[in-house]
Enzyme design. Structure first.
Site, mmCIF file in Angstrom:
data_model
loop_
_atom_site.group_PDB
_atom_site.id
_atom_site.type_symbol
_atom_site.label_atom_id
_atom_site.label_comp_id
_atom_site.label_asym_id
_atom_site.label_seq_id
_atom_site.Cartn_x
_atom_site.Cartn_y
_atom_site.Cartn_z
ATOM 1 N N LYS A 8 -13.675 1.435 -3.828
ATOM 2 C CA LYS A 8 -14.600 1.847 -2.583
ATOM 3 C C LYS A 8 -15.874 2.475 -3.375
ATOM 4 C CE LYS A 8 -11.702 2.270 1.320
ATOM 5 N NZ LYS A 8 -11.027 3.095 2.402
ATOM 6 N N GLU A 65 0.708 -1.144 0.153
ATOM 7 C CA GLU A 65 -0.129 -0.169 0.042
ATOM 8 C C GLU A 65 0.869 1.298 0.079
ATOM 9 O OE1 GLU A 65 -4.533 0.501 1.847
ATOM 10 O OE2 GLU A 65 -2.767 0.347 3.009
ATOM 11 N N HIS A 94 8.157 -26.228 0.413
ATOM 12 C CA HIS A 94 7.374 -27.677 -0.316
ATOM 13 C C HIS A 94 6.422 -26.845 -1.304
ATOM 14 C CE1 HIS A 94 8.886 -30.692 2.141
ATOM 15 N NE2 HIS A 94 9.197 -29.738 3.097
HETATM 16 O O1 PA5 Z 1 -3.045 2.020 5.963
HETATM 17 C C1 PA5 Z 1 -4.053 2.302 5.648
HETATM 18 O O2 PA5 Z 1 -4.467 3.534 5.836
HETATM 19 C C2 PA5 Z 1 -5.232 1.555 5.387
HETATM 20 O O3 PA5 Z 1 -4.657 0.106 5.398
HETATM 21 C C3 PA5 Z 1 -6.216 1.549 6.597
HETATM 22 O O4 PA5 Z 1 -5.535 1.271 7.953
HETATM 23 C C4 PA5 Z 1 -7.420 0.843 6.373
HETATM 24 O O5 PA5 Z 1 -8.079 0.935 5.064
HETATM 25 C C5 PA5 Z 1 -8.401 0.949 7.307
HETATM 26 O O6 PA5 Z 1 -8.875 2.261 7.482
HETATM 27 P P1 PA5 Z 1 -9.590 2.850 8.740
HETATM 28 O O7 PA5 Z 1 -8.953 2.621 10.028
HETATM 29 O O8 PA5 Z 1 -9.985 4.033 8.363
HETATM 30 O O9 PA5 Z 1 -10.888 1.805 8.927
#
Ligand code: PA5
Length: 471
Positions: A440, A305, A326
């Site tokens: 989203k 990410e 394996h």
């Molecule tokens: O690193 C990030 O920002 C994302 O992975 C969020 O942690 C994830 O989308 C969850 O978001 P939120 O805490 O707003 O529910």
């Protein structure tokens, strides 16, 4: 303390060990010295590429009072019920899971409450839209107030934005069950871990009087394992959360003294950056033994990410060895030459187990009798990495002298700083995740959210699928 420092061994990245084509030369590393110094200065001055927040760097220095408060909340949750459900996804999930998996008994949920020293069983939900998993969890929960603690449950809902669909839906369903079971007193069983002042979850926490824990504004989701996001679930499970922070602090202090190419986080970033640039952009993080599988999955998200942007970024994969020898082992040894392997190795296992001698030796294993499983795992690792190296397949190893809160805290901090540094080297902002918004928007549109109607329209008007492509 130095004997508990984690170490980075990268000799299997050198041209001498894996050949000139696969190795990272001293010259190419030296050429990064200056860019790395610039990054170091930016980080020391707390500047990021796009003025995004770098608060995670300071988390090791949280006040003791804050940690004691979290421990008290954890104790009161433990006293209210023997099942604790943690809701969250992505950065609001993987860190807590990684800590608990690494530092607590893998069969903890199957132990008696006494064997768990009174710490509750932990379940993670709100990280999917999976009807079967939710039904299974609901079926474990009471439908009316139980008369023993064993069936009582508590809830921690974690969402910085407060709007993440997976988490919010799970919370709605479980909150209703909780209300059904406990009536008006249900709120004391719920902790909401969210923004300090914004968002729907924050508003719910205020209006319904849930305990509210803050995810600092200047800490991004996937960098939040050392905030209440990771620390509260860990404390509920009985983990030494001060030890996690002490480990992260130790590494932060060590790093302050070191030149970039002596600094494990900077060096790790440089090696990965150069490898990816040279065509090795499959990045496998291998936990040797099961305990660090969750850390590898946590890093998978942190890396993907943070760095997967603008058409670039390494592709992280996580694995557990020797299990995956394996499976992936074949491909990593003889498949395309596009991978770098990061090993997570635990050097000492205080609970090690020796192989017994067998008089009949019908399985012909007496040649390892007396050796411990930890020693055999180490030999398997040494053998594998040598086999890779002799075929020009590079790897590096992060050694944890032992697995405990102190070494795990160092590991988290190392990989977070390394991700930030690598983002700078790649000239991308590692702290945002604009791509996650696309799915989203369409999902919300398709589900009928009024403010996303134009996404529904675009989807409805997409080119018709050719039925010939469905067989
Ligand atoms: O690193 C990030 O920002 C994302 O992975 C969020 O942690 C994830 O989308 C969850 O978001 P939120 O805490 O707003 O529910």
């Amino acid at each position: 303390m130095a004997e508990m420092d984690i170490r980075l061994d990268y000799h299997y990245m050198s041209p001498e060990a894996v050949g000139a084509a696969a190795g990272i030369s001293r010259e190419s590393l030296a050429a990064l010295e200056e860019p790395l110094r610039n990054v170091q200065q930016l980080i020391q001055e707390r500047q990021s590429a796009n003025s995004d927040p770098l608060g995670f760097l300071d988390l090791p220095y949280q006040p003791v009072t804050e940690i004691s408060r979290l421990e008290k909340i954890a104790d009161s949750l433990a006293a209210l019920g023997d099942r604790h459900i943690v809701l969250g996804i992505g950065g609001s999930y993987l860190g807590a899971k990684a800590v608990i998996d690494a530092l607590t008994d893998p069969f903890r949920n199957e132990r008696s409450r006494r064997e768990r020293q009174g710490r509750p069983r932990i379940a993670f939900e709100g990280n999917n839209l999976d009807p079967a998993a939710m039904q299974a969890l609901l079926s474990l929960l009471p439908t009316e107030q139980p008369d023993d603690l064993d069936r009582d449950f508590t809830l921690n809902v974690i969402s910085k934005s407060g709007t993440t669909l997976e988490t919010a839906l799970a919370f709605r369903i479980l909150r209703q069950r909780m209300l059904q079971v406990y009536g008006p007193t249900y709120a004391k069983r719920i902790v909401a871990t969210t923004d300090a002042k914004r968002g729907l979850l924050y508003q719910q926490a205020v209006s319904e009087n849930f305990e509210h824990l803050v995810i600092p504004d200047d800490v991004g989701g996937r960098f939040s394992v050392l905030t209440p996001v990771g620390l509260l679930p860990a404390a509920v499970a009985g983990v030494d959360i001060s030890g996690l922070l002490a480990g992260a602090r130790r590494l932060a202090e060590r790093m302050r003294q070191l030149a970039p190419l002596q600094n494990p986080a900077y060096l790790y970033a440089a090696l990965q950056y150069l490898s990816a640039r040279g065509g090795r952009n499959i990045s496998v993080m291998v936990s040797w033994g099961k305990a660090l599988e969750g850390v590898a999955m946590w890093y998978d998200q942190l890396c993907a990410e943070s760095l997967g942007k603008e058409g670039g970024g390494r592709i992280p994969i996580s694995a557990v060895n020797t299990r995956d020898l394996h499976a992936r082992g074949q491909q990593l040894q003889q498949g395309p030459r596009n991978a770098v392997i990061t090993n997570l190795a635990i050097d000492r296992h205080p609970d090690d187990l020796a192989v017994p001698c067998d008089e009949g030796n019908s399985d012909q294993l007496n040649y390892v009798a007396g050796k411990t499983l930890g020693q055999i795992l180490q030999r398997a690792r040494e053998a594998t990495l040598y086999a890779y190296a002799r075929d020009g397949r590079p790897s590096l190893t992060i050694h944890l002298p032992e697995l405990n809160a102190f070494t795990l805290g160092q590991l988290f901090y190392l990989l977070e700083v390394a991700t930030l540094v690598e983002g700078h080297l790649c000239r991308i902002n590692p702290l945002d995740q604009p791509g996650v918004e696309d799915y989203k928007s369409f999902m919300f549109g398709l589900l009928g959210r009024p403010d996303k109607a134009h996404y529904l329209k675009e989807f409805a008007e997409r080119p018709a699928a050719d039925p010939a492509f469905v067989i």
